[in-house]
Motif scaffolding. Structure first.
Motif, PDB file in Angstrom:
ATOM      1  N   ASP A   8       0.964  -1.162  -0.041  1.00  0.00           N
ATOM      2  CA  ASP A   8       0.057  -0.052   0.142  1.00  0.00           C
ATOM      3  C   ASP A   8       0.871   1.187  -0.108  1.00  0.00           C
ATOM      4  O   ASP A   8       1.871   1.279   0.681  1.00  0.00           O
ATOM      5  N   TRP A  71       2.830  -1.244 -10.411  1.00  0.00           N
ATOM      6  CA  TRP A  71       1.939  -1.216  -9.127  1.00  0.00           C
ATOM      7  C   TRP A  71       0.362  -1.107  -9.898  1.00  0.00           C
ATOM      8  O   TRP A  71      -0.338  -1.440  -9.372  1.00  0.00           O
ATOM      9  N   LEU A  72       0.281  -0.101 -10.543  1.00  0.00           N
ATOM     10  CA  LEU A  72      -1.104   0.195 -11.173  1.00  0.00           C
ATOM     11  C   LEU A  72      -1.733  -0.886 -12.012  1.00  0.00           C
ATOM     12  O   LEU A  72      -2.884  -1.160 -11.813  1.00  0.00           O
ATOM     13  N   ARG A  75      -3.747  -3.291 -10.082  1.00  0.00           N
ATOM     14  CA  ARG A  75      -4.819  -2.919  -9.509  1.00  0.00           C
ATOM     15  C   ARG A  75      -5.764  -2.314 -10.528  1.00  0.00           C
ATOM     16  O   ARG A  75      -7.045  -2.195 -10.238  1.00  0.00           O
ATOM     17  N   PHE A  76      -5.454  -2.312 -11.822  1.00  0.00           N
ATOM     18  CA  PHE A  76      -6.411  -1.869 -12.945  1.00  0.00           C
ATOM     19  C   PHE A  76      -6.576  -2.952 -13.801  1.00  0.00           C
ATOM     20  O   PHE A  76      -5.656  -3.397 -14.462  1.00  0.00           O
ATOM     21  N   LEU A 125      -5.807   9.266  -9.043  1.00  0.00           N
ATOM     22  CA  LEU A 125      -5.351   8.653  -7.962  1.00  0.00           C
ATOM     23  C   LEU A 125      -5.741   8.806  -6.687  1.00  0.00           C
ATOM     24  O   LEU A 125      -5.653   7.769  -5.820  1.00  0.00           O
ATOM     25  N   TYR A 130      -8.344   3.467  -6.009  1.00  0.00           N
ATOM     26  CA  TYR A 130      -6.827   3.615  -5.667  1.00  0.00           C
ATOM     27  C   TYR A 130      -6.678   4.854  -4.253  1.00  0.00           C
ATOM     28  O   TYR A 130      -6.084   4.039  -3.274  1.00  0.00           O
ATOM     29  N   SER A 131      -7.589   5.588  -4.067  1.00  0.00           N
ATOM     30  CA  SER A 131      -7.682   6.310  -2.893  1.00  0.00           C
ATOM     31  C   SER A 131      -6.335   6.698  -2.227  1.00  0.00           C
ATOM     32  O   SER A 131      -6.201   6.658  -0.910  1.00  0.00           O
ATOM     33  N   LEU A 132      -5.522   7.275  -2.879  1.00  0.00           N
ATOM     34  CA  LEU A 132      -4.336   7.314  -2.487  1.00  0.00           C
ATOM     35  C   LEU A 132      -4.234   8.969  -1.623  1.00  0.00           C
ATOM     36  O   LEU A 132      -5.053   9.846  -2.186  1.00  0.00           O
TER      37      LEU A 132
END
Length: 284
Positions: A8, A71-72, A75-76, A125, A130-132
């Motif tokens: 994370d 990394w993306l 998650r995508f 983002l 993603y909620s960074l």
């Protein structure tokens, strides 16, 4: 250099850990080093005239962008109608959806990468899934943008552009399906096809006096509602009795690659710079 893609990213230190470097080094390349020294710019001639601007990052920035893109990618999930920059999809899979169709329509998105500006990347983002945190999203958007927008030539730009376009793809696929058409997208190239007697007016229009074609009102509304603009000069409609081109591939009866397209691709391969372009000294 690449860290654990499952981690994370809660702080900027987590970002540095992902890259396998210190936060001080990250900040140097993003905030201390002059922006003009972060990229090498050059142009590639387009097949139909003009020049495509390419901005390639220096190796340290490129490696960080690659790590973040990986990394993306974990998650995508790209939309099923997206064929550009997606594993196991390419210009051939994109064209294959439109083989043997009565009508093929091509629509170009104007200034595609430069339209995806810093604010859009940062906002994306920070949004689900993603909620960074704001400071993390700020740093990563800064990493992925050059002169305020996504650069064509950075390894992080393809996946981010597909992320930004996911809603666009969903809405255009729905619009096409409602009017018995097929839809695919390869980067900035939108393609619609149908076996109906005419391409639906919701997708394309024609001036009664000049006979100049343009995109239909419904299609234009979806594109502009997603923050893009249609390049009207590049809108094309191909009937079956003309050579129908989709991402450079002839699709009238079967997939067929024109010789001039192969020659252009070969020429462009020799214009791309290596990963060993000049870099600033005194890195730590």
């Amino acid at each position: 250099m690449v860290g654990d893609e499952a981690r994370d990213l809660l702080t900027t230190y987590d970002v540095a850990d992902l890259f396998g470097v210190s936060l001080k080094r990250v900040n140097f390349f993003l905030y201390v080093l002059a922006e003009t020294k972060r990229y090498k710019e050059f142009g590639i001639e387009k097949r139909l005239g003009g020049t495509r601007a390419i901005s390639v990052p220096i190796r340290p920035i490129k490696e960080m962008q690659r790590a973040f893109a990986k990394w993306l990618s974990h998650r995508f999930k790209p939309h099923t109608h997206t064929h550009g920059y997606v594993e196991d999809r390419d210009i051939l899979t994109n064209a294959d959806h439109h083989v043997g169709r009565r009508w093929v329509m091509r629509v170009d998105l104007k200034d595609f990468f430069s339209t995806i500006h810093f604010g859009r990347v940062r906002g994306l983002l920070m949004s689900p899934p993603y909620s960074l945190p704001p400071d993390v999203a700020q740093l990563l958007a800064h990493l992925c943008c050059y002169k305020g927008s996504l650069p064509q030539g950075a390894p992080s730009s393809p996946v981010i552009s597909n992320m930004v376009c996911r809603r666009l793809d969903r809405e255009l696929a729905k619009l096409a399906g409602e009017h018995r058409c097929r839809y695919t997208r390869y980067a900035d190239d939108l393609v619609f096809s149908t076996n109906q007697r005419a391409m639906p007016s919701q997708l394309i229009g024609r001036d009664a006096q000049t006979h100049i074609i343009s995109v239909g009102s419904d299609l234009k509304r979806v594109v502009e509602g997603n923050g893009f603009v249609v390049n009207d000069e590049k809108t094309r409609l191909y009937p079956r009795n003309q050579r129908q081109l989709v991402t450079g591939i002839v699709v009238n009866d079967c997939l067929n690659v024109p010789r001039d397209y192969v020659r252009t691709l070969r020429d462009q391969m020799y214009t791309l710079p290596s990963d060993h372009a000049a870099e600033p000294r005194n890195h730590w």
